[in-house]
Design a protein around this motif. Structure first.
Motif, short mmCIF file in Angstrom:
data_model
loop_
_atom_site.label_atom_id
_atom_site.label_comp_id
_atom_site.label_asym_id
_atom_site.label_seq_id
_atom_site.Cartn_x
_atom_site.Cartn_y
_atom_site.Cartn_z
N PHE A 4 95.65 152.85 72.65
CA PHE A 4 96.74 153.13 71.40
C PHE A 4 96.19 152.60 70.20
N HIS A 5 95.67 151.34 70.10
CA HIS A 5 95.17 150.68 69.02
C HIS A 5 93.92 151.51 68.57
N ASP A 6 93.33 151.82 69.56
CA ASP A 6 91.94 152.67 69.21
C ASP A 6 92.30 154.08 68.45
N LEU A 7 93.31 154.53 69.23
CA LEU A 7 93.79 155.77 68.70
C LEU A 7 94.11 155.80 67.10
N MET A 8 94.90 154.70 66.87
CA MET A 8 95.34 154.19 65.51
C MET A 8 94.42 154.25 64.60
N GLU A 9 93.41 153.58 64.98
CA GLU A 9 92.04 153.30 64.06
C GLU A 9 91.28 154.41 63.90
N ALA A 33 105.33 166.56 63.84
CA ALA A 33 105.34 166.96 62.66
C ALA A 33 103.94 166.67 61.96
N MET A 34 103.48 165.63 62.48
CA MET A 34 102.13 165.25 61.87
C MET A 34 101.05 166.45 62.57
N GLU A 35 101.28 166.64 63.80
CA GLU A 35 100.38 167.55 64.44
C GLU A 35 100.50 169.01 63.84
N THR A 44 104.64 161.21 57.81
CA THR A 44 104.84 160.80 58.96
C THR A 44 104.29 159.43 59.25
N CYS A 45 103.19 159.03 58.82
CA CYS A 45 102.37 157.67 59.08
C CYS A 45 103.58 156.41 58.72
N GLY A 46 103.98 156.56 57.57
CA GLY A 46 104.88 155.50 57.10
C GLY A 46 106.09 155.54 57.81
N ALA A 47 106.71 156.60 57.91
CA ALA A 47 107.94 156.89 58.54
C ALA A 47 108.06 156.25 60.24
N CYS A 48 107.04 156.76 60.82
CA CYS A 48 107.06 155.88 62.16
C CYS A 48 106.69 154.53 62.13
N HIS A 49 105.70 154.17 61.31
CA HIS A 49 105.47 152.81 61.30
C HIS A 49 106.56 151.91 61.07
N ASP A 50 107.36 152.35 60.05
CA ASP A 50 108.79 151.66 59.53
C ASP A 50 109.51 151.18 60.75
N TYR A 80 108.43 151.72 64.24
CA TYR A 80 107.87 151.44 65.71
C TYR A 80 106.85 150.42 65.55
N GLN A 81 106.17 150.22 64.16
CA GLN A 81 104.94 149.39 64.26
C GLN A 81 105.56 147.70 64.35
N PRO A 82 104.93 147.18 65.36
CA PRO A 82 105.59 145.60 65.52
C PRO A 82 104.80 145.12 63.98
N GLU A 128 103.90 141.88 63.50
CA GLU A 128 102.60 140.92 63.41
C GLU A 128 101.50 141.81 63.42
N ASP A 129 101.36 143.25 63.83
CA ASP A 129 100.28 144.08 63.78
C ASP A 129 100.06 144.69 62.30
N GLU A 130 100.82 144.19 61.37
CA GLU A 130 100.67 144.80 59.97
C GLU A 130 99.46 144.38 59.34
C1 HEC Z 1 104.82 158.52 65.74
C2 HEC Z 1 104.34 157.27 65.25
C3 HEC Z 1 103.13 156.93 64.56
C4 HEC Z 1 102.60 157.92 63.39
C5 HEC Z 1 102.88 159.29 63.00
C6 HEC Z 1 101.41 157.21 62.96
N1 HEC Z 1 101.52 155.86 63.56
FE1 HEC Z 1 100.17 154.36 63.30
N2 HEC Z 1 100.85 153.01 64.72
C7 HEC Z 1 102.09 153.37 65.14
C8 HEC Z 1 102.39 152.26 66.07
C9 HEC Z 1 103.52 152.27 66.91
C10 HEC Z 1 101.54 151.30 65.80
C11 HEC Z 1 101.67 149.89 66.25
C12 HEC Z 1 100.48 149.68 67.49
C13 HEC Z 1 100.86 148.58 68.24
O1 HEC Z 1 100.92 147.31 67.65
O2 HEC Z 1 101.12 148.37 69.44
C14 HEC Z 1 100.46 151.93 64.78
C15 HEC Z 1 99.49 151.20 64.09
C16 HEC Z 1 98.78 151.70 63.26
C17 HEC Z 1 97.63 150.98 62.66
C18 HEC Z 1 97.37 149.49 63.27
C19 HEC Z 1 96.14 149.56 63.92
C20 HEC Z 1 96.61 148.99 65.32
O3 HEC Z 1 95.49 148.75 66.15
O4 HEC Z 1 97.89 149.03 65.87
C21 HEC Z 1 97.05 152.01 62.01
C22 HEC Z 1 95.67 151.39 60.88
C23 HEC Z 1 97.79 153.07 61.79
N3 HEC Z 1 98.74 152.97 62.78
C24 HEC Z 1 97.43 154.22 61.10
C25 HEC Z 1 97.83 155.32 61.15
C26 HEC Z 1 97.80 156.37 60.10
C27 HEC Z 1 96.86 156.33 59.04
C28 HEC Z 1 98.85 157.32 60.22
C29 HEC Z 1 98.71 158.60 59.93
C30 HEC Z 1 97.83 159.49 59.39
C31 HEC Z 1 99.61 156.79 61.38
N4 HEC Z 1 99.17 155.65 61.77
C32 HEC Z 1 100.61 157.51 61.93
C33 HEC Z 1 102.61 154.77 65.33
C34 HEC Z 1 102.26 155.75 64.50
#
Ligand code: HEC
Length: 182
Positions: free
Chosen positions: A69-74, A138-140, A168-174, A176-178, A180-182
């Motif tokens: 999931f971290h790789d996915l977010m990167e 919504a993002m998709e 959607t990035c901000g809304a979901c992070h607000d 669900y993002q822990p 310490e991962d900020e």
């Molecule tokens: C549906 C929910 C969701 C959406 C939408 C989402 N994120 Fe995330 N994102 C997360 C979560 C949950 C984490 C924290 C993961 C963790 O720490 O386990 C995260 C973490 C991250 C991180 C930190 C990297 C990491 O290794 O955790 C980045 C960078 C990031 N997101 C970028 C984005 C960007 C850019 C978008 C929009 C284009 C986005 N995210 C949309 C849920 C989302």
């Protein structure tokens, strides 16, 4: 019952069985071939299924590991940055490509294995929450629509979708993002 009739019946049965055996023997090969064809078809079906799954990673697929999931977010961050750069340069096809990638990543994000951080659902799986799934969807949707508009260089319409993606990035992070991962 006479001995003769019994013998006749026995003989008839023997012939029937022998005949059946013969037919069985003859049909052995075609059956094997049919099986082979069937196998091929099953393989094709599976390949098709694989592709469908890649398109829209189903919620039934196994949850992503934390690293996945971290790789996915990167990857999401990179695709998002690429989208913004190409949009600025009015590179429609390239921006659309980045948006398609975002859409695929958003679909995959549905399989997040993290938990709800606060509130009455604390500790439950984030992926089982409606808002989490809605943000992925919504993002998709926004990313797909963005790609369609960017390809046509309809930048006003594309920009509106870009804003939706950004939200959607901000809304979901607000939610669900822990921290310490900020
Ligand atoms: C549906 C929910 C969701 C959406 C939408 C989402 N994120 Fe995330 N994102 C997360 C979560 C949950 C984490 C924290 C993961 C963790 O720490 O386990 C995260 C973490 C991250 C991180 C930190 C990297 C990491 O290794 O955790 C980045 C960078 C990031 N997101 C970028 C984005 C960007 C850019 C978008 C929009 C284009 C986005 N995210 C949309 C849920 C989302």
């Amino acid at each position: 019952m006479s001995y003769r009739i019994a013998t006749a019946v026995l003989l008839a049965l023997t012939i029937v069985f022998a005949g059946a055996g013969l037919v069985q023997g003859q049909s052995d090969k075609p059956t094997a071939e049919k099986k082979e064809v069937k196998k091929e078809e099953t393989k094709k079906d599976e390949a098709k299924k694989d592709e469908a799954n890649k398109e829209a990673e189903k919620a039934e697929d196994p949850p992503l590991t934390s690293k996945e999931f971290h790789d996915l977010m990167e990857d999401m961050k990179k695709a998002w940055n690429r989208l913004k750069i190409h949009a600025r340069n009015k590179m429609g096809d390239k921006a659309a490509e980045a948006a398609d990638e975002l859409a695929a990543l958003a679909a995959k994000a549905r399989r997040y294995d993290g938990e709800v951080l606060t509130g009455e659902n604390k500790g439950k799986k984030a992926r089982d929450q409606k808002d989490f799934q809605d943000w992925c969807k919504a993002m998709e949707d926004a990313a797909r629509e963005y790609a369609a508009q960017a390809k046509k260089s309809k930048w006003d319409k594309a920009d509106a979708q870009k804003d939706k993606i950004n939200e959607t990035c901000g809304a979901c992070h607000d939610v669900y993002q822990p921290e310490e991962d900020e």
